[in-house]
Write an enzyme that holds these catalytic residues in place. Structure first.
Site, short mmCIF file in Angstrom:
data_model
loop_
_atom_site.label_atom_id
_atom_site.label_comp_id
_atom_site.label_asym_id
_atom_site.label_seq_id
_atom_site.Cartn_x
_atom_site.Cartn_y
_atom_site.Cartn_z
N GLU A 59 0.58 -0.99 -0.05
CA GLU A 59 -0.06 0.04 -0.25
C GLU A 59 1.35 1.73 0.41
O GLU A 59 0.48 2.18 -0.59
CB GLU A 59 -0.99 0.26 1.64
CG GLU A 59 -2.04 -0.73 1.15
CD GLU A 59 -3.71 -0.96 0.47
OE1 GLU A 59 -3.07 0.48 -0.93
OE2 GLU A 59 -3.72 -1.66 -0.25
N GLU B 219 -12.43 -0.34 -9.85
CA GLU B 219 -12.33 -1.63 -10.64
C GLU B 219 -13.12 -1.08 -12.31
O GLU B 219 -12.61 -1.18 -13.22
CB GLU B 219 -12.01 -2.65 -10.92
CG GLU B 219 -11.11 -3.18 -9.56
CD GLU B 219 -10.81 -2.04 -7.88
OE1 GLU B 219 -9.82 -1.94 -7.86
OE2 GLU B 219 -11.87 -1.82 -7.74
N THR C 140 -1.66 0.82 -10.26
CA THR C 140 -2.58 0.29 -9.65
C THR C 140 -3.93 0.73 -8.70
O THR C 140 -4.78 1.01 -8.50
CB THR C 140 -2.17 -1.25 -8.96
OG1 THR C 140 -2.85 -1.53 -9.17
CG2 THR C 140 -1.89 -0.51 -7.73
#
Length: 578
Positions: A117, A372, A475
């Site tokens: 993260e 997403e 991402t």
């Protein structure tokens, strides 16, 4: 008996009011300008609520109108939202936040932080903001983009993560203490994505700073996962980074694995690396052979290929967007439409969805405002222009505003069945969800530049072209300008030229002395090690030496594609059928 999917014929659609700009009875597509403004309003409602109620904590708690630290006490939402500010056109706030971050963020703290993260949100966010600083009107220092305060912050954060990679396999621990390194007794079990999601940020960092250590550790971790795949070509979900043995053997494209596959493709595009693309294409064959059923992707046992979980996870919704990047548009659209039916059923994507039963999985009914499916819609709309993709964007705006909006921001939906809320607004809502929605409805945004405009920048290493498009999103949706990786390489290039001359000199000398000259095959790439094997340090060193010679890129020129895919103007990669 073969496995069959039983899809319910009738899906219950969430009844949401249609605002001006939504398709009318005549089937007209949503008005992009209308929804662009709606998305911008969503952003500022969430962003202003964070500043007023939660800063300097990591994230906002929207139900109690306060803040809390979640991933390490970095003012994380501010870092994650920074490049979104510029994409929305707010240069003055971008400039202000850059100053705030320099004055307030400290990585020299006694905090246990997620390696994964911290990389995608903090390192990625700072690198993206650094590369966009000049466009945002920040007065950059001499030597930019090869130097700058945000780059130094990104490098400092990344160096705090390096102790996690000091394992016998080169695969990193999942957690590291930013002050003391890896804690004694830290679990050696890490998810696959937590090992294979570094090459985009770390290769960018190495290219800009000239320190190869970041890209080196990221590549070793990628290769170790590749060497650990099963005989049928699949990887599991969690692995012991000390022994290299799989702990969780479920194979799929979702949680725990997802961004590993994503970074093979994006790393291949960013670095023009045919090896990374070849690895992904091999995985893609195995994924299609063993996990795909009726354009859904299930979870299977990595060694046998037998179905272990017939579920769709919301995190898997990135897959159609990834398929679009390799030009597999037809399959991408079919899978996207499957996922879109789930959204219509609930007004969001539940974390787990039982495909045969057509309903949520117990204790996995929530929707934390994940990006997403919207991300895939954005990529596919750029590739196809299909208005169905705008309809998903419209539905997302309507659903999130109707269900999730509260006085102090937007709250995680705890249960999509009854719309109960949870007291959290993840930083990715501003970094990804809002950003992808805005870019879906903003076709002329600078992120979508097709190369028709660019900036020429003078660096200590020569002239550099930036801002021409082709941005690679990490991402966490932080855009990286691939051209920037070629701005700070002059010293490396000169070193490589000297090494080439020395090799040529000694090669000629050996030949004249009767020694046989070794040759390197120029044929197609072959994996250096089969499943379950690790290459030796000596082989790694030779591979790095070979790579440094073969992948030279001339100064002041665009890198040519050395493998059978071409970077198209809109950012998609289409495989060459020839």
């Amino acid at each position: 008996m073969p496995f069959r999917l039983l899809i319910p014929v009738g899906l219950l659609c969430a009844l949401l009011p249609l605002h001006h700009g939504a398709p009318g009875p005549d089937g007209t597509a949503p008005d992009p300008a209308h929804y662009r403004e709606r998305v911008k309003s969503m952003f500022y409602h969430a962003y202003d609520s964070y500043l007023e109620n939660a800063f300097p904590y990591d994230e906002l708690r929207p139900l109690t109108c306060d803040g809390h630290d979640t991933w390490g006490s970095f003012s994380l939402t501010l870092i994650d939202a920074l490049d979104t500010l510029l994409i929305l056109g707010n240069v003055s706030e971008f400039q202000r936040v850059v100053e705030v971050l320099q004055d307030n963020v400290d990585f020299d703290i006694d905090v246990n932080a997620s390696v994964f993260e911290t990389n995608i949100r903090v390192v990625g966010g700072l690198l993206s903001a650094h590369l966009l600083s000049k466009k945002a009107g920040v007065e950059v220092e001499a030597g930019w983009p090869c130097s700058g305060p945000l780059l130094r912050m990104a490098e400092e954060a990344a160096r705090k993560l390096l102790p996690a990679f000091q394992t016998p396999t080169g695969m990193p621990y999942g957690t590291v203490n930013l002050l003391h390194g890896v804690n004694p007794g830290e679990t050696p079990v890490t998810c696959t994505a937590g090992i294979g999601t570094f090459i985009v940020e770390f290769a960018t960092l190495s290219s800009l700073t000239g320190d190869p250590v970041f890209e080196d550790v990221a590549r070793v971790a990628l290769m170790r996962l590749w060497e650990s795949r099963s005989d049928i070509g699949l990887v599991g979900n969690h692995i012991d980074v000390l022994t290299g043995k799989w702990v969780a053997q479920d194979a799929g494209i979702g949680a725990g694995v997802d961004s590993y596959f994503e970074y093979l493709v994006k790393g291949a595009i960013l670095l023009q690396d045919k090896n990374l693309m070849a690895m992904f294409l091999e995985y893609n064959k195995a994924i299609r052979n063993y996990t795909r059923f009726d354009d859904w992707y299930l979870w299977v046992q990595m060694y046998k290929g037998t179905v272990s979980m017939p579920v769709f996870q919301s995190l898997e919704a990135y897959w159609p967007g990834l398929q679009s990047l390799i030009g597999d548009i037809d399959n991408a659209m079919r899978t996207f439409l499957n996922y879109y039916t789930v959204w219509k059923q609930f007004g969001g994507l539940p974390e787990f969805y039982n495909i045969p039963q057509g309903y949520t999985v117990e204790k996995r009914e929530g929707y934390p405002l994940r990006p997403e499916l919207i991300e895939s819609a954005m990529y596919l709309y750029r590739a196809t222009g299909d208005p169905t993709l705008l309809e998903l964007g419209r539905d997302a705006v309507e659903s999130i505003e109707k269900i999730s909006k509260v006085e102090c921001g937007f709250a995680t939906i705890k249960d999509l069945r009854d719309h109960k809320l949870d007291n959290r607004m993840e930083s990715f809502f501003l970094a990804e969800t809002v950003k992808y929605l805005y870019l879906l409805f903003d076709p002329t945004n600078f992120i979508h530049n097709n190369g028709s405009s660019f900036d020429a920048v003078i660096t200590p290493y020569g002239e550099c072209i930036l801002g021409a498009g082709g941005y690679i999103f990490n991402t966490e949706a932080h855009p990286i300008d691939p051209a920037a990786l070629h701005c700070c390489r002059r010293l490396k290039e000169e070193q490589w030229e000297v090494e080439d001359l020395m090799r040529e000199f000694y090669s000629l000398k050996r030949n004249r002395s009767g020694f046989q000259k070794k040759t390197v095959s120029s044929g197609p790439w072959e994996p250096s090690a089969g499943p379950g094997t690790f290459s030796s340090p000596e082989n790694q060193e030779r591979a790095r030496e070979k790579k440094s010679v073969k992948q030279k890129i001339p100064l002041l020129s665009c890198p040519s594609q050395p493998f059978t895919s071409k970077l198209a103007l809109l950012g998609q990669v289409f495989l060459d059928s020839t």
